[in-house]
Design a protein around this motif. Structure first.
Motif, PDB file in Angstrom:
ATOM      1  N   LYS A 199      -9.830   5.772   4.300  1.00 34.09           N
ATOM      2  CA  LYS A 199      -8.607   5.595   5.098  1.00 34.09           C
ATOM      3  C   LYS A 199      -7.386   6.251   4.458  1.00 34.09           C
ATOM      4  O   LYS A 199      -6.279   6.145   4.992  1.00 34.09           O
ATOM      5  CB  LYS A 199      -8.340   4.107   5.345  1.00 34.09           C
ATOM      6  CG  LYS A 199      -9.334   3.493   6.331  1.00 34.09           C
ATOM      7  CD  LYS A 199      -8.874   2.150   6.849  1.00 34.09           C
ATOM      8  CE  LYS A 199      -9.791   1.640   7.955  1.00 34.09           C
ATOM      9  NZ  LYS A 199      -9.318   0.353   8.545  1.00 34.09           N
ATOM     10  N   HIS A 200      -7.605   6.958   3.364  1.00 37.60           N
ATOM     11  CA  HIS A 200      -6.499   7.660   2.719  1.00 37.60           C
ATOM     12  C   HIS A 200      -6.508   9.158   2.988  1.00 37.60           C
ATOM     13  O   HIS A 200      -5.459   9.811   2.888  1.00 37.60           O
ATOM     14  CB  HIS A 200      -6.538   7.419   1.206  1.00 37.60           C
ATOM     15  CG  HIS A 200      -6.252   6.004   0.815  1.00 37.60           C
ATOM     16  ND1 HIS A 200      -4.972   5.519   0.655  1.00 37.60           N
ATOM     17  CD2 HIS A 200      -7.086   4.957   0.581  1.00 37.60           C
ATOM     18  CE1 HIS A 200      -5.026   4.226   0.324  1.00 37.60           C
ATOM     19  NE2 HIS A 200      -6.287   3.869   0.268  1.00 37.60           N
ATOM     20  N   PRO A 216      -4.067   1.061   5.305  1.00 39.31           N
ATOM     21  CA  PRO A 216      -2.883   1.455   4.535  1.00 39.31           C
ATOM     22  C   PRO A 216      -2.160   2.636   5.191  1.00 39.31           C
ATOM     23  O   PRO A 216      -2.783   3.410   5.923  1.00 39.31           O
ATOM     24  CB  PRO A 216      -3.501   1.874   3.195  1.00 39.31           C
ATOM     25  CG  PRO A 216      -4.836   2.436   3.574  1.00 39.31           C
ATOM     26  CD  PRO A 216      -5.320   1.580   4.710  1.00 39.31           C
ATOM     27  N   PRO A 217      -0.848   2.790   4.918  1.00 43.28           N
ATOM     28  CA  PRO A 217      -0.136   3.949   5.460  1.00 43.28           C
ATOM     29  C   PRO A 217      -0.634   5.235   4.797  1.00 43.28           C
ATOM     30  O   PRO A 217      -1.017   5.233   3.626  1.00 43.28           O
ATOM     31  CB  PRO A 217       1.322   3.657   5.115  1.00 43.28           C
ATOM     32  CG  PRO A 217       1.257   2.738   3.928  1.00 43.28           C
ATOM     33  CD  PRO A 217       0.029   1.908   4.130  1.00 43.28           C
ATOM     34  N   VAL A 218      -0.636   6.316   5.548  1.00 44.37           N
ATOM     35  CA  VAL A 218      -1.090   7.587   4.975  1.00 44.37           C
ATOM     36  C   VAL A 218       0.040   8.218   4.174  1.00 44.37           C
ATOM     37  O   VAL A 218       1.226   7.917   4.372  1.00 44.37           O
ATOM     38  CB  VAL A 218      -1.566   8.553   6.076  1.00 44.37           C
ATOM     39  CG1 VAL A 218      -2.760   7.963   6.806  1.00 44.37           C
ATOM     40  CG2 VAL A 218      -0.443   8.883   7.056  1.00 44.37           C
ATOM     41  N   LEU A 219      -0.312   9.100   3.279  1.00 45.33           N
ATOM     42  CA  LEU A 219       0.678   9.782   2.452  1.00 45.33           C
ATOM     43  C   LEU A 219       1.535  10.718   3.316  1.00 45.33           C
ATOM     44  O   LEU A 219       1.125  11.129   4.408  1.00 45.33           O
ATOM     45  CB  LEU A 219      -0.022  10.572   1.355  1.00 45.33           C
ATOM     46  CG  LEU A 219      -0.728   9.714   0.280  1.00 45.33           C
ATOM     47  CD1 LEU A 219      -1.495  10.601  -0.691  1.00 45.33           C
ATOM     48  CD2 LEU A 219       0.281   8.852  -0.463  1.00 45.33           C
ATOM     49  N   PRO A 220       2.730  11.069   2.828  1.00 39.94           N
ATOM     50  CA  PRO A 220       3.678  11.846   3.653  1.00 39.94           C
ATOM     51  C   PRO A 220       3.102  13.141   4.225  1.00 39.94           C
ATOM     52  O   PRO A 220       3.430  13.508   5.358  1.00 39.94           O
ATOM     53  CB  PRO A 220       4.831  12.120   2.687  1.00 39.94           C
ATOM     54  CG  PRO A 220       4.821  10.934   1.767  1.00 39.94           C
ATOM     55  CD  PRO A 220       3.369  10.612   1.575  1.00 39.94           C
ATOM     56  N   TYR A 221       2.241  13.855   3.483  1.00 33.52           N
ATOM     57  CA  TYR A 221       1.755  15.134   3.991  1.00 33.52           C
ATOM     58  C   TYR A 221       0.812  14.965   5.179  1.00 33.52           C
ATOM     59  O   TYR A 221       0.529  15.944   5.895  1.00 33.52           O
ATOM     60  CB  TYR A 221       1.089  15.944   2.876  1.00 33.52           C
ATOM     61  CG  TYR A 221      -0.350  15.558   2.559  1.00 33.52           C
ATOM     62  CD1 TYR A 221      -1.423  16.202   3.185  1.00 33.52           C
ATOM     63  CD2 TYR A 221      -0.632  14.564   1.634  1.00 33.52           C
ATOM     64  CE1 TYR A 221      -2.740  15.861   2.895  1.00 33.52           C
ATOM     65  CE2 TYR A 221      -1.940  14.216   1.334  1.00 33.52           C
ATOM     66  CZ  TYR A 221      -2.992  14.870   1.955  1.00 33.52           C
ATOM     67  OH  TYR A 221      -4.289  14.527   1.665  1.00 33.52           O
ATOM     68  N   LEU A 222       0.360  13.741   5.435  1.00 32.06           N
ATOM     69  CA  LEU A 222      -0.500  13.463   6.584  1.00 32.06           C
ATOM     70  C   LEU A 222       0.265  12.805   7.736  1.00 32.06           C
ATOM     71  O   LEU A 222      -0.337  12.396   8.727  1.00 32.06           O
ATOM     72  CB  LEU A 222      -1.675  12.577   6.162  1.00 32.06           C
ATOM     73  CG  LEU A 222      -2.711  13.252   5.258  1.00 32.06           C
ATOM     74  CD1 LEU A 222      -3.703  12.236   4.721  1.00 32.06           C
ATOM     75  CD2 LEU A 222      -3.437  14.368   6.007  1.00 32.06           C
TER      76      LEU A 222
END
Length: 416
Positions: free
Chosen positions: A154-155, A283-289
């Protein structure tokens, strides 16, 4: 919007679809060029573009006649999104305004008089793993003593590099692969034809607008590079895959064949099919996604020997094609015209929406019963698998994505 052709309003290849492909005719089998499907005809795109060029109808735009008089879509893909948009608008105009009819009509060829070919020279092929339901099912089957999803799932969009040279067009037979396999109770691996040959119902995304090594494509920029969509069947030898995929992932269990539909449906034809993704809050995805991470409301149907066995829904996918492309390039990997990436198996929460036999039969333990009374855990020689798909279009119309079909042929015998 209506066309001057006699095309029924509910035809899946109406004026709102206009997919691209590569074709040849019986009288010139070696001359492959770009065509556009409209109804049950194929428009010889290079021929009508030459008329438009000579008449000054396309102004200072791209020389479509030249790029369409080629045996793949790659030259057209290299022009980028502005040219793709101009081309679609021009094709729509000449097929809807009756003033163009006399010049265009001679270049419409009945579908039954053409042979379709692989629409792109595949530069690179990457397959992702974007359905949470599919990933969870596979985890339960292959790793019953561990968590169903890998900790990174999920990341980031998980994927693997496939073999571009074995991507084939619909209608191409698939030879049963051979390789090593080893069951949990077997003392040693054996070599031979796969006995757990499977399918994977996917969408494939065709890429254009090459980038330089070291550059990145953001989620918001992805639509400038995703030209269109094909139906994709990622044939899989589950017994070979299970033995080889730890620790580096799929290899021979996947690389023997990947089938795609002949018609590439432009992303512009799927505007009405864009939907929000169903998850990614925790979980929230990282900014680049992050960004315009759209999903697509595409309805897929899978048939085995003419019997429908599944209806997967692409709208339920966890990861967006825009996120897949952003992740593919975030390390500086370049894009090439003709790149192809797959969505991964499209599977839903119910048995009837699972996109692989591995899931439909739970690794062969719950075989399917076909209308002729036969049963299948996995594919047998002579079996034919066909996948079709459609998406909603403007005003309640349907956008057809065509079909991808393939028949299993026996393994090549080993030489003595």
């Amino acid at each position: 919007m209506t066309t001057w052709l006699d095309v029924p309003a509910d035809h899946p290849f109406g004026i709102d679809t206009l997919p691209y492909g590569v074709f040849s005719t019986r009288d010139a089998p070696q001359r492959r060029r770009v065509g556009v499907r409209i109804g049950d005809h194929v428009l010889d795109a290079s021929a009508v573009a030459a008329i438009g060029r000579d008449a000054g109808m396309v102004g200072d735009g791209p020389d479509l006649a030249t790029v369409w008089e080629t045996p793949s879509l790659n030259s057209f893909l290299a022009l980028g999104r502005p040219a793709w948009t101009i081309a679609r608008e021009w094709l729509t105009e000449i097929l809807t305004d009756d003033v163009h009819r006399a010049g265009v009509e001679p270049h419409l060829i009945p579908l039954d008089r053409v042979t379709v070919h692989l629409p792109i020279d595949v530069a690179d092929y990457v397959d992702f793993y974007a359905s949470e339901h599919h990933a969870s099912n596979v985890g339960q089957i292959f790793r019953p003593d561990n968590a169903a999803l890998p900790p990174n799932w999920k990341h980031l969009p998980i994927g693997y590099h496939g073999r571009a040279g074995t991507v084939v067009v619909t209608g191409t037979d698939v030879v049963r692969p051979s390789g090593q396999r080893k069951g949990p109770q077997d003392p040693a691996p054996v070599f031979g034809p796969s006995i757990r040959l499977d399918i994977e119902a996917e969408l494939g995304y065709v890429v254009g607008g090459a980038t330089a090594i070291g550059s990145r494509v953001s989620v918001d920029e992805a639509v400038d590079h995703i030209f269109g969509v094909v139906i994709l069947n990622d044939w899989s030898a589950r017994d070979i895959q299970a033995w080889e995929y730890v620790p580096l992932g799929p290899f021979l269990g996947k690389s023997f064949a990947t089938s795609v539909s002949a018609w590439v449906t432009p992303l512009d034809a799927l505007r009405e099919a864009r939907v929000s993704l169903p998850g990614q809050a925790d979980p929230p995805v990282l900014p680049y996604l992050q960004g315009d991470a759209f999903g697509l409301d595409v309805h897929v149907e899978v048939s085995l020997n003419g019997a429908v066995v599944s209806r997967p829904e692409h709208a339920g996918m966890y990861w967006s094609p825009a996120q897949m492309l952003a992740h593919l390039t975030v390390n500086g990997a370049s894009l090439r015209d003709g790149d192809l990436f797959g969505s991964g198996t499209i599977s839903g929460p119910t048995v009837g929406s699972r996109g692989s036999l591995l899931e439909l039969t739970w690794n062969g333990t719950r075989p399917l019963t076909l209308p002729d009374g036969s049963s299948r855990g996995f594919l047998e020689d002579g079996d034919t698998v066909t996948m079709t798909a459609w998406a909603p279009g403007p005003g309640g119309s349907r956008i057809g994505l065509g079909e991808v079909t393939g028949t299993i042929r026996p393994a090549v015998p080993l030489e003595a």
